[in-house]
Design a protein around this motif. Structure first.
Motif, PDB file in Angstrom:
ATOM      1  N   LEU A 113      13.625  -6.086   7.025  1.00 41.47           N
ATOM      2  CA  LEU A 113      12.842  -4.589   7.000  1.00 41.47           C
ATOM      3  C   LEU A 113      13.767  -3.756   6.790  1.00 41.47           C
ATOM      4  N   ARG A 114      14.800  -3.572   8.639  1.00 42.74           N
ATOM      5  CA  ARG A 114      15.219  -2.975   8.998  1.00 42.74           C
ATOM      6  C   ARG A 114      17.094  -2.598   8.179  1.00 42.74           C
ATOM      7  N   SER A 115      16.667  -3.793   6.605  1.00 42.66           N
ATOM      8  CA  SER A 115      18.215  -2.999   5.875  1.00 42.66           C
ATOM      9  C   SER A 115      17.355  -2.309   4.829  1.00 42.66           C
ATOM     10  N   GLY A 116      16.051  -1.781   5.258  1.00 45.40           N
ATOM     11  CA  GLY A 116      15.354  -0.223   4.403  1.00 45.40           C
ATOM     12  C   GLY A 116      15.521   0.214   4.550  1.00 45.40           C
ATOM     13  N   LEU A 117      16.121   0.611   6.023  1.00 45.08           N
ATOM     14  CA  LEU A 117      16.244   1.652   6.771  1.00 45.08           C
ATOM     15  C   LEU A 117      14.400   2.278   6.895  1.00 45.08           C
ATOM     16  N   PRO A 118      13.833   1.188   7.338  1.00 48.33           N
ATOM     17  CA  PRO A 118      11.872   2.004   8.040  1.00 48.33           C
ATOM     18  C   PRO A 118      12.255   3.310   8.921  1.00 48.33           C
ATOM     19  N   GLU A 119      11.181   3.537   8.556  1.00 47.91           N
ATOM     20  CA  GLU A 119      10.721   5.081   9.156  1.00 47.91           C
ATOM     21  C   GLU A 119       9.330   4.933   9.810  1.00 47.91           C
ATOM     22  N   PHE A 161      -7.546   4.402  -1.477  1.00 45.64           N
ATOM     23  CA  PHE A 161      -6.716   3.382  -0.626  1.00 45.64           C
ATOM     24  C   PHE A 161      -5.937   2.984   0.670  1.00 45.64           C
ATOM     25  N   VAL A 162      -5.653   3.960   1.047  1.00 48.13           N
ATOM     26  CA  VAL A 162      -5.299   3.933   2.524  1.00 48.13           C
ATOM     27  C   VAL A 162      -6.707   3.437   3.795  1.00 48.13           C
ATOM     28  N   ARG A 163      -7.758   4.224   3.193  1.00 53.12           N
ATOM     29  CA  ARG A 163      -8.896   4.007   4.068  1.00 53.12           C
ATOM     30  C   ARG A 163     -10.019   2.803   4.249  1.00 53.12           C
ATOM     31  N   GLN A 164      -9.792   2.021   3.057  1.00 55.01           N
ATOM     32  CA  GLN A 164     -10.517   0.405   2.687  1.00 55.01           C
ATOM     33  C   GLN A 164      -9.046  -0.309   3.550  1.00 55.01           C
ATOM     34  N   LEU A 165      -8.294  -0.419   3.423  1.00 56.54           N
ATOM     35  CA  LEU A 165      -6.882  -1.269   4.216  1.00 56.54           C
ATOM     36  C   LEU A 165      -7.341  -1.042   5.936  1.00 56.54           C
ATOM     37  N   ALA A 166      -7.263   0.020   6.059  1.00 60.13           N
ATOM     38  CA  ALA A 166      -7.969   0.467   7.796  1.00 60.13           C
ATOM     39  C   ALA A 166      -8.694  -0.263   8.170  1.00 60.13           C
ATOM     40  N   GLU A 167      -9.608  -0.059   6.953  1.00 58.57           N
ATOM     41  CA  GLU A 167     -11.769  -0.514   7.481  1.00 58.57           C
ATOM     42  C   GLU A 167     -10.860  -1.924   7.258  1.00 58.57           C
ATOM     43  N   ARG A 168     -10.256  -3.295   6.670  1.00 56.31           N
ATOM     44  CA  ARG A 168      -9.777  -4.610   6.416  1.00 56.31           C
ATOM     45  C   ARG A 168      -9.110  -4.701   7.415  1.00 56.31           C
ATOM     46  N   GLY A 169      -8.189  -3.952   8.297  1.00 58.70           N
ATOM     47  CA  GLY A 169      -8.079  -3.715   9.998  1.00 58.70           C
ATOM     48  C   GLY A 169      -6.382  -4.672   9.557  1.00 58.70           C
ATOM     49  N   ILE A 170      -5.609  -4.133   8.712  1.00 61.34           N
ATOM     50  CA  ILE A 170      -4.561  -4.868   8.464  1.00 61.34           C
ATOM     51  C   ILE A 170      -3.254  -4.150   9.369  1.00 61.34           C
ATOM     52  N   ALA A 171      -2.804  -4.774   9.494  1.00 57.30           N
ATOM     53  CA  ALA A 171      -0.906  -4.380  10.427  1.00 57.30           C
ATOM     54  C   ALA A 171      -0.966  -3.280  10.711  1.00 57.30           C
ATOM     55  N   ALA A 172      -0.316  -3.319   9.479  1.00 55.21           N
ATOM     56  CA  ALA A 172       0.811  -1.861   9.203  1.00 55.21           C
ATOM     57  C   ALA A 172       0.505  -1.891   7.314  1.00 55.21           C
ATOM     58  N   LEU A 173       0.861  -0.548   6.909  1.00 54.18           N
ATOM     59  CA  LEU A 173       1.056  -0.026   5.391  1.00 54.18           C
ATOM     60  C   LEU A 173       2.289  -0.143   5.030  1.00 54.18           C
ATOM     61  N   VAL A 174       2.908  -0.665   4.591  1.00 48.29           N
ATOM     62  CA  VAL A 174       4.638  -0.746   4.339  1.00 48.29           C
ATOM     63  C   VAL A 174       5.249  -0.248   2.928  1.00 48.29           C
ATOM     64  N   VAL A 175       5.887   1.258   2.827  1.00 49.67           N
ATOM     65  CA  VAL A 175       5.785   1.453   1.531  1.00 49.67           C
ATOM     66  C   VAL A 175       7.370   1.557   1.220  1.00 49.67           C
ATOM     67  N   GLN A 190       7.181   3.828   6.347  1.00 47.43           N
ATOM     68  CA  GLN A 190       8.252   4.451   4.570  1.00 47.43           C
ATOM     69  C   GLN A 190       9.816   3.497   4.381  1.00 47.43           C
ATOM     70  N   LEU A 191      10.253   3.081   3.960  1.00 48.21           N
ATOM     71  CA  LEU A 191      11.217   2.090   3.573  1.00 48.21           C
ATOM     72  C   LEU A 191      12.288   3.293   2.907  1.00 48.21           C
ATOM     73  N   HIS A 192      13.461   3.490   3.536  1.00 51.36           N
ATOM     74  CA  HIS A 192      14.016   4.387   2.314  1.00 51.36           C
ATOM     75  C   HIS A 192      14.783   3.382   1.625  1.00 51.36           C
ATOM     76  N   ARG A 193      15.346   2.466   1.537  1.00 49.73           N
ATOM     77  CA  ARG A 193      16.083   1.682   0.377  1.00 49.73           C
ATOM     78  C   ARG A 193      15.811   0.478   0.120  1.00 49.73           C
ATOM     79  N   GLU A 194      15.825   0.073  -0.644  1.00 46.21           N
ATOM     80  CA  GLU A 194      15.097  -1.242  -1.383  1.00 46.21           C
ATOM     81  C   GLU A 194      15.333  -2.784  -1.232  1.00 46.21           C
ATOM     82  N   VAL A 195      14.520  -3.834  -0.790  1.00 41.59           N
ATOM     83  CA  VAL A 195      14.810  -4.677  -0.064  1.00 41.59           C
ATOM     84  C   VAL A 195      13.763  -5.142  -1.223  1.00 41.59           C
ATOM     85  N   ALA A 196      14.203  -6.709  -0.565  1.00 42.26           N
ATOM     86  CA  ALA A 196      13.720  -7.456  -1.508  1.00 42.26           C
ATOM     87  C   ALA A 196      12.352  -8.791  -1.500  1.00 42.26           C
TER      88      ALA A 196
END
Length: 542
Positions: free
Chosen positions: A22-28, A78-92, A118-124
């Motif tokens: 994830l660090r290679s994707g320049l996470p913000e 979409f985001v509200r349902q993820l929050a209600e599910r209790g996910i740790a984080a959303l990475v786009v 958000q990731l500013h670079r593409e990652v696998a």
């Protein structure tokens, strides 16, 4: 071994963002920067609109945004349902779908308290998933190693002669907080703190504050770790004790629970061994008391042998007491332990023994004076019955235990008095209504019990009560209870009617019917004596 701040069974979102993938994707971090200590239980990558229904909570969701929808309402849902599910984080990952995250997504994530990255670079995504999963597995393995290290140290302490306090001390040091061992009912057995540091709170004060009242024992503070120490039995004996790690300071982590669960297995063995040793000791004392009663130990040698067994009664008289239990179904190790603990509060010297084969509990009690006999007998009998109830030996449908108290006297009088109390306790089985019976007042019961196999006794009962027993076999109400109550009140009709809840005329009619059936006069002293003996003998014959 301090591990505060460690995630519970995973890695944190912050740690995931620091990994190379994830660090290679320049996470913000766009929202939820204050919640990056959330635990990542698993990683999931997906692009479908209903992906929230596939998640269980604690996931780190990787997406390029294809499933987020094109309209703001769809994105907010979409985001509200993820929050209600209790996910740790959303990475786009920014790219063809989003060059910049829409405000609907950002605002909803912020208002929902969901970390959004958000990731500013593409990652696998596959590489990121493998990397984080490896980290999670390694983290679990590290937890297991830490818990195993605690288990190893506890085992070494026990093998080196240590006991429960030392095991709890190791746990308290590991958890950096107090640890308690309680009974299944929430009563404190042992307490340990994380060391002798001046800043460490007294564990007893902590327990009193957190668990001292009945309400907090039934409902401990949120975050408390409770681990059962198994008792190896069923029902009341399935849990012998509980380990308690309260949330003092930082709540206990997963690894603390794992270590406590491993330690609980060791403590179960220690407690079981202690119970077995206690039972063996109680059996040894029971053998001594039986040998003394049956003349295999001279009265002159008894005081020295009793002293070796821990009995130091002083110079006052000795009081023999015998409790008889219903045969079968009694687990003697917990019973011996419970009886010993209950009797320790009676305030008198006691030598307690058990005789499992006979279902008998003999004991000697040291008195200061003869006048103490009755009040001490009251306390001892209450302690014995409380111990039976505490050990779960008062089974439903079983006859209640019978406690018989013998004649008090010196060591020379103990053998005969103890033997008399033991025999009388056997003869008195089935009697109810009194906390304890005086052996001196049950000689008739004892005589009848000794004659139980004599056919003449059965013939006597049949001659005296046969017609009434035949009548009761088919008639209602039965008349034998009326006769028993009438004779127990020495022929006083008013007291008999009151106990049976009958009016006078109904009682007179029943007594007349009994006289007719038996062909006897209930006012004749000789007839009353015959019927009283027959009613007593009836318990001992088929």
């Amino acid at each position: 071994m301090e591990i505060r701040g460690e995630p519970r069974g995973g890695i944190t979102v912050r740690r995931a963002l620091e990994l190379p993938g994830l660090r290679s994707g320049l996470p913000e971090v766009v929202t939820g920067a204050e919640k990056l200590n959330r635990t990542v239980r698993w990683v999931h990558a997906g692009e479908v609109p209903n992906i929230a229904s596939l998640l269980k909570g604690g996931e780190l969701l990787l997406t390029t945004g294809l499933g987020l929808g094109t309209r703001p309402a769809e994105q907010r849902a979409f985001v509200r349902q993820l929050a209600e599910r209790g996910i740790a984080a959303l990475v786009v990952e920014l790219g063809p779908r989003f060059s910049k995250l829409p405000s609907a997504i950002v605002d909803t994530a912020r208002s929902s308290g969901l970390p959004l990255v958000q990731l500013h670079r593409e990652v696998a995504f596959v590489s990121v998933t493998e990397e984080i999963h490896t980290e999670i597995v390694n983290g679990h393995y590290a937890l297991l190693r830490r818990a195993d290290e605690v288990h190893r140290r506890c085992t070494e302490v026990l093998l080196g002669g240590g006991g429960i306090p030392q095991v709890l001390g190791i746990l308290a040091e590991f958890a950096a907080g107090p640890v308690f061992l309680e009974t299944a009912e929430g009563e404190l057995l042992y307490a340990a703190g994380p060391g002798a540091a001046d800043t460490a709170a007294d564990p007893l004060q902590v327990w009193e504050g957190l668990r001292g009242s009945r309400e907090t024992r039934l409902s401990p503070p949120a975050g408390t770790v409770l681990v059962d120490v198994p008792g190896g039995g069923q029902g009341a004996s399935s849990v012998r004790a509980r380990l308690v790690l309260p949330p003092v300071g930082t709540p206990p982590h997963t690894v603390h629970r794992m270590a406590a669960e491993r330690a609980a297995g060791l403590l179960a063995v220690v407690l079981m061994q202690a119970r077995q040793e206690e039972e063996l000791a109680a059996r040894g004392r029971g053998d001594f008391l039986t040998d003394l009663a049956e003349g295999r130990i001279a009265a002159g040698d008894a005081p020295a042998q009793a002293k070796v067994l821990g009995f130091r009664p002083g110079t006052g008289p000795l009081l023999p007491v015998v409790m008889r239990l219903s045969p079968g179904g009694c687990t003697w190790a917990p019973l011996a332990h419970a009886l010993q603990e209950e009797l320790s509060a009676a305030g008198v010297p006691v030598l307690l023994g058990v005789r499992p084969v006979e279902g008998r509990v003999p004991l000697l009690v040291g008195l200061r004076t003869e006048e103490e006999r009755e009040p001490v007998a009251d306390r001892v009998a209450a302690a014995l019955r409380a111990g039976v109830a505490r050990a779960g030996a008062d089974r439903a449908g079983a006859r209640p235990p019978v406690v018989v108290v013998g004649r008090a006297g010196g060591w020379s009088a103990v053998p005969a008095s103890l033997r008399h109390a033991a025999e009388t306790a056997t003869a008195a089985q089935g009697l109810t209504g009194r906390p304890w019976y005086d052996a001196r007042r049950l000689d008739i019961e004892l005589l009848l019990w000794r004659l139980r196999d004599d056919p003449d006794l059965a013939a006597f009962v049949e001659r005296a009560l046969g017609p009434l027993r035949t009548y009761d076999a088919t008639a209602r109400p039965p008349l034998l209870p009326t006769l028993e109550t009438y004779l127990s009140h020495a022929g006083r009709k008013a007291e008999t009617a009151r106990e049976l809840h009958l009016n006078r005329q109904t009682l007179y009619n029943r007594l007349a019917r009994i006289s007719d059936l038996l062909g006897t006069d209930l006012d004749d002293p000789q007839s009353v004596l015959t019927l009283s003996l027959a009613l007593r003998a009836r318990r001992h014959v088929p």
